[in-house]
Every structure is written in C-alpha cells, then in structure tokens.
Design an enzyme around this catalytic site. Structure first.
Site, PDB file in Angstrom:
ATOM      1  N   HIS A  85       0.854  -1.189   0.000  1.00 24.07           N
ATOM      2  CA  HIS A  85       0.000   0.000   0.000  1.00 24.07           C
ATOM      3  C   HIS A  85       0.881   1.228   0.000  1.00 24.07           C
ATOM      4  O   HIS A  85       1.928   1.233   0.647  1.00 24.07           O
ATOM      5  CB  HIS A  85      -0.909   0.011   1.238  1.00 24.07           C
ATOM      6  N   ASP A 120      -7.957  -5.069  -0.059  1.00 27.15           N
ATOM      7  CA  ASP A 120      -8.463  -5.922  -1.139  1.00 27.15           C
ATOM      8  C   ASP A 120      -8.153  -7.392  -0.926  1.00 27.15           C
ATOM      9  O   ASP A 120      -8.737  -8.251  -1.565  1.00 27.15           O
ATOM     10  CB  ASP A 120      -7.881  -5.461  -2.479  1.00 27.15           C
TER      11      ASP A 120
HETATM   12  N1  COA Z   1       4.218  -7.925  -4.609  1.00 30.63           N
HETATM   13  C1  COA Z   1       5.567  -7.903  -4.722  1.00 30.63           C
HETATM   14  N2  COA Z   1       6.310  -6.794  -4.610  1.00 30.63           N
HETATM   15  C2  COA Z   1       5.678  -5.648  -4.356  1.00 30.63           C
HETATM   16  C3  COA Z   1       4.286  -5.582  -4.221  1.00 30.63           C
HETATM   17  C4  COA Z   1       3.543  -6.775  -4.350  1.00 30.63           C
HETATM   18  N3  COA Z   1       2.215  -6.766  -4.233  1.00 30.63           N
HETATM   19  N4  COA Z   1       3.917  -4.323  -3.984  1.00 30.63           N
HETATM   20  C5  COA Z   1       5.035  -3.594  -3.973  1.00 30.63           C
HETATM   21  N5  COA Z   1       6.108  -4.394  -4.199  1.00 30.63           N
HETATM   22  C6  COA Z   1       7.525  -3.982  -4.192  1.00 30.63           C
HETATM   23  C7  COA Z   1       7.875  -3.204  -5.464  1.00 30.63           C
HETATM   24  O1  COA Z   1       8.321  -4.067  -6.482  1.00 30.63           O
HETATM   25  C8  COA Z   1       8.945  -2.281  -4.945  1.00 30.63           C
HETATM   26  O2  COA Z   1      10.133  -3.036  -4.803  1.00 30.63           O
HETATM   27  P1  COA Z   1      11.577  -2.327  -5.052  1.00 30.63           P
HETATM   28  O3  COA Z   1      11.676  -1.261  -4.007  1.00 30.63           O
HETATM   29  O4  COA Z   1      12.561  -3.429  -4.907  1.00 30.63           O
HETATM   30  O5  COA Z   1      11.521  -1.772  -6.441  1.00 30.63           O
HETATM   31  C9  COA Z   1       8.470  -1.935  -3.534  1.00 30.63           C
HETATM   32  O6  COA Z   1       7.691  -3.062  -3.121  1.00 30.63           O
HETATM   33  C10 COA Z   1       7.628  -0.661  -3.456  1.00 30.63           C
HETATM   34  O7  COA Z   1       6.508  -0.832  -4.334  1.00 30.63           O
HETATM   35  P2  COA Z   1       5.891   0.316  -5.251  1.00 30.63           P
HETATM   36  O8  COA Z   1       5.216  -0.301  -6.419  1.00 30.63           O
HETATM   37  O9  COA Z   1       6.939   1.352  -5.511  1.00 30.63           O
HETATM   38  O10 COA Z   1       4.825   0.920  -4.268  1.00 30.63           O
HETATM   39  P3  COA Z   1       3.642   1.887  -4.661  1.00 30.63           P
HETATM   40  O11 COA Z   1       3.323   2.662  -3.448  1.00 30.63           O
HETATM   41  O12 COA Z   1       3.951   2.658  -5.903  1.00 30.63           O
HETATM   42  O13 COA Z   1       2.440   0.903  -5.065  1.00 30.63           O
HETATM   43  C11 COA Z   1       0.669  -0.659  -4.780  1.00 30.63           C
HETATM   44  C12 COA Z   1       1.499   0.471  -4.134  1.00 30.63           C
HETATM   45  C13 COA Z   1      -0.524  -0.931  -3.868  1.00 30.63           C
HETATM   46  C14 COA Z   1       0.159  -0.216  -6.159  1.00 30.63           C
HETATM   47  C15 COA Z   1       1.583  -1.912  -4.903  1.00 30.63           C
HETATM   48  O14 COA Z   1       1.991  -2.347  -3.619  1.00 30.63           O
HETATM   49  C16 COA Z   1       0.880  -3.050  -5.656  1.00 30.63           C
HETATM   50  O15 COA Z   1       0.973  -3.123  -6.880  1.00 30.63           O
HETATM   51  N6  COA Z   1       0.173  -3.962  -4.923  1.00 30.63           N
HETATM   52  C17 COA Z   1      -0.589  -5.008  -5.557  1.00 30.63           C
HETATM   53  C18 COA Z   1      -1.910  -4.465  -6.058  1.00 30.63           C
HETATM   54  C19 COA Z   1      -2.880  -4.155  -4.927  1.00 30.63           C
HETATM   55  O16 COA Z   1      -3.060  -4.956  -4.019  1.00 30.63           O
HETATM   56  N7  COA Z   1      -3.524  -2.968  -5.018  1.00 30.63           N
HETATM   57  C20 COA Z   1      -4.529  -2.552  -4.045  1.00 30.63           C
HETATM   58  C21 COA Z   1      -4.072  -1.370  -3.262  1.00 30.63           C
HETATM   59  S1  COA Z   1      -5.185  -1.027  -1.937  1.00 30.63           S
END
Ligand code: COA
Length: 429
Positions: A307, A364
């Site tokens: 998140h 979620d």
């Molecule tokens: N599975 C594996 N790795 C994950 C991850 C996941 N669900 N979510 C984040 N990461 C990792 C990223 O690859 C990144 O790794 P790095 O630092 O080595 O590059 C790190 O964690 C930070 O993630 P980032 O995508 O930069 O965070 P964000 O704040 O931009 O994105 C979400 C947040 C929620 C979009 C992201 O965690 C995600 O895609 N989650 C899955 C989808 C989801 O459940 N969405 C509902 C949100 S309520």
C-alpha cells in the site's frame, strides 16, 4: 508558530511557510516555488505531494489508523450503518434520528431510474463489464436530471444531489449485473434497507423473491463502510481533478469509476481472487508464487499486498479478516481460498523481502474473500467498491468546490528532442 523551510538553489536561499494539520502532519507550502525560484518539484506518483487541505478522512499509514471525520474506522465498522457513515462523510457530523430518517427517505425515493435510461441496458452486450456500464450510465443519469448539472449552492440542493447519486449508483450497479448475466432487471423495493435493496435488485427472480439474510446484509454494510473514503487515492484524486475543471458531479464520479477499475486500485479485489484460484488450481507450493513476486524480472506481484500509505498494517484488512471468519462460522461454510490466503499471509510476514518493503495484506486481500463467501459474483466486486466509495467521492468534489481550488494543472520536465526544423517529405527520402 509554524516553522519556515529554506530551499537553496544556486547559492540563493528562499523561505517557504510550513503548515501543520490537526493530527500533526507537516507540509512545506510550495505554491509559489516556481514563481520565485523558476524551479518545479518532480514527484511522479505524487508520493510526497499534498494536493489539498481536507477535513474528511485521516490516514496514518505508520500506525494503521483510519478515521472518517475523526471517528475510528473500527467503531464505525462495528456499530454504524453505511447510510449513517455516508451522512457523516457528506455532512461532517453524525445524523440525529430525524436527520437519518430524512436522509434514508431521500435515498429511497431516488431509487427507480427513468424508463428511457432503463432501455439503454437492453442495448448492451452480455459481455459488457459492469464497471464499464457503471461509468457510462453515471454520466447518462445526469442527462435525466438536469438540475444536478449545476454546482449545489444550498445545503438542501447538495443533500438532494448526494442522495440521488447514492441511490442511483446502487440501482445502476444492480441493473448492470442483471444485464451482464442476461437476466431481467428487478425494480427497487422501497421497504428494504440500503444493502437489502441492492441484494434484492441483484438476486431476486421473477418467481423467487430473494430473502435478504441479516448476515449478508451486515457483511455488505461492513464492506461499504470500509470503502467509504480513503483520502487522496487514485480515484478520489481523479474525481477532484476532473471536478476542478468545473465538470459536474456525475461526470466527475464517472471518471472516478474508470480510475477505480485498474488492478492496482479497486480492481485488486478481483485480481486477488483470481490469483488465489490460480494457486489452488496449479497445485504449486506457495513459495513458487512468493519467489515470482520477489523476482524483478517477473511482472507477477502478490495481489492484495502493499500500500502506498499503510506501512505496518491496513486496519480495514484486519477488520475484514475477522469478519470473513465470523461469516463463514455463521453460515457454516468453509472456503479453501481463505485457507490459502491465510497461509500466504503467514509466509510473507516471515519473508525478508516483504518485511523490508513493508508489504502487508491490504483491504483488497480479504474484501474479495468476504464478497465471495456471501455469494457476490466476481465481476461485481469492484462495482461494490465504487458504491462504497461514493460518499467519499461526493464529499471530496464538494470540498474542492467549497475551497475554490484552482483547476488542477501539474507541470512537467520535458525530456524530448530539442528544437529541430521540418523538412518536406521529398527532402527526407
Ligand atoms: N508484490 C511484490 N512486490 C511488491 C508488491 C507486491 N504486491 N507491492 C510492492 N512491491 C515492491 C515493489 O516491487 C517495490 O520493490 P523495489 O523497491 O525493490 O523496487 C516496492 O515493493 C515498493 O513498491 P511500489 O510499487 O513502488 O509501491 P507503490 O506505493 O507505488 O504501489 C501498490 C502500491 C498498492 C500499487 C503496490 O503495492 C501493488 O501493486 N500492490 C498489488 C496491487 C494491490 O493490491 N492494489 C490494491 C491497493 S489497496
């Protein structure tokens, strides 16, 4: 007194005021940064950017706190109804008995939709995703209610517009489901609760009226409360950005529905179930999926994990996890996907990759499981999220107007080709 922040560029220092919110959150007010320094800030994804001041929802990601208008989500989830919470979010205070009855009644009378609008549903293919129908139909609803195209100027007008939207979104959502299932639509029943009426419109058949179970009614109510607002998330920011051009409320929330659709936002509740089904079907060990999620060359992510704001736990996920267990117990059911989900959570809590990045189950992860347990079809999960988020979207749209926010127009840093001159095609061959 608020502190002053100093930024030094090319040896010259510039002072900027800081501001502290009621819960101690701090910001540097850089509204005039470009005017005085010629520089802009760069923050793709807006992780360090505040787009507004807001009185609606407080989120403390480090400590897993979520409050609507000051009230903890745990208390509202335990004791309030969705309609009560919607009133709180819209008006800033909990309703008294008379206000609640009036509000309920306003929502009730707006439930039917115009017959001509109803006809649009029959022209849609059965394969049309309900979220796409919802977004399109919300724009169309406004065509049948020209009075809602203006920005409400009185509390009474705002109440009418808000209750109309809260009511119509539920009817349109249920009709979208009936259309996508190739079934005839069910007219709303004014004697039912907000959630009960939705269930009736979704599941009643011409010969068998759906009996609304109090357990399922409560589960939907809880789901909607937990989704009612979440400050400046992708869809709410979209609603505010679209509304900042003075687009009407209905077009603004229709854009919110589009933003919500994606699997990184509202669509994640569907993606979680699909992922758990895949895991179950494949028979592969959980470690295989965890390793894939950690592999940077693999696009696979554990859906329902991570998140932008919550870096310790998501309070909504905790409430939902407990409630899924209660509902399963009350209905005397078992769900293999829930067992896989819990096992997956346990594995990741011990895994260094997830610990270092603060990746925990988000709302979620368990919300899809709750909807699955109570029999909501997969293609309606994100639609239910949209119904739940409606009070938040409406309130943010209203707040943005009340605060007379400027039209949203970020800047960019251009990185394309520098000046070059056009040549006739004959010179280029
Ligand atoms: N599975 C594996 N790795 C994950 C991850 C996941 N669900 N979510 C984040 N990461 C990792 C990223 O690859 C990144 O790794 P790095 O630092 O080595 O590059 C790190 O964690 C930070 O993630 P980032 O995508 O930069 O965070 P964000 O704040 O931009 O994105 C979400 C947040 C929620 C979009 C992201 O965690 C995600 O895609 N989650 C899955 C989808 C989801 O459940 N969405 C509902 C949100 S309520």
């Amino acid at each position: 007194m608020d502190e002053i922040a100093t930024i030094t560029i090319d040896g010259k220092s510039y002072n900027f005021e800081t501001f502290v919110g009621t819960e101690g959150e701090r910001c540097i007010d850089i509204q005039h940064l470009r005017d005085v320094t010629g520089c802009i800030t760069l923050d793709p994804g807006f992780g360090s950017t505040g787009s507004c001041l807001s009185n609606i929802t407080f989120v403390d990601g480090a400590n897993g706190i979520l409050r609507y208008r000051g009230y903890p989500i745990e208390e509202l989830a335990e004791r309030a109804s969705f309609v009560e919470v919607a009133y709180l979010i819209l008006y800033g205070e909990l309703p008294n008995r008379t206000q609640l009855l009036n509000f309920r009644n306003q929502i009730r009378v707006h439930a039917p939709i115009h017959t001509n609008l109803e006809h649009h549903f029959s022209g849609l293919p059965h394969t049309a995703p309900p979220m796409a129908i919802l977004s399109a139909m919300l724009n169309l609803v406004s065509c049948f209610h020209p009075e809602v195209l203006e920005v409400p100027t009185t509390g009474e007008e705002f109440g009418q517009t808000a209750s109309l939207l809260l009511s119509k979104v539920r009817t349109v959502a249920a009709f979208a489901y009936r259309t996508a299932s190739g079934k005839p639509i069910n007219q709303p029943n004014p004697n039912l609760t907000y959630c009960g009426n939705f269930l009736h419109m979704m599941f009643s058949d011409p010969y068998v009226e759906y009996k609304v179970s109090p357990i399922i009614d409560k589960a939907i109510n809880l789901f909607l409360i937990l989704h009612a607002d979440h400050e400046q998330n992708c869809s709410t920011t979209t609603v505010r950005v679209v509304g900042s051009s003075r687009a009407n409320l209905f077009s603004s929330v229709a854009a919110g529905v589009s933003a919500l659709m994606g699997p990184l936002h509202g669509g994640a509740n569907v993606a979680v179930i699909e992922m758990l089904q895949d895991i179950k079907r494949s028979g592969k060990p959980l470690q295989y999926y965890i390793d894939r999620a950690k592999d940077k060359k693999d696009e696979f992510r554990l859906m329902g994990f991570g998140h932008r704001v919550y870096k310790n736990f998501d309070p909504r996920a905790r409430i939902l996890k407990k409630h899924v267990d209660e509902v399963l117990g009350a209905l005397n059911l078992k769900d293999e996907l829930l067992d896989i989900a819990k096992e997956l959570e346990e594995h990741t809590l011990k895994d260094q990759y997830f610990i270092e990045r603060n990746l925990y189950p988000n709302v979620d992860f368990y919300s899809g499981l709750l909807l699955r347990v109570i029999g909501i079809p997969l293609n309606m999960y994100t639609v239910l999220f949209a119904i739940g988020r409606m009070p938040g979207w409406i309130s943010h749209w209203k707040e943005m107007h009340d605060h007379q926010q400027r039209i949203s127009r970020p800047r960019q840093i251009y990185t394309g080709p520098i000046l070059r001159h056009f040549q006739q095609i004959s010179d280029r061959l």
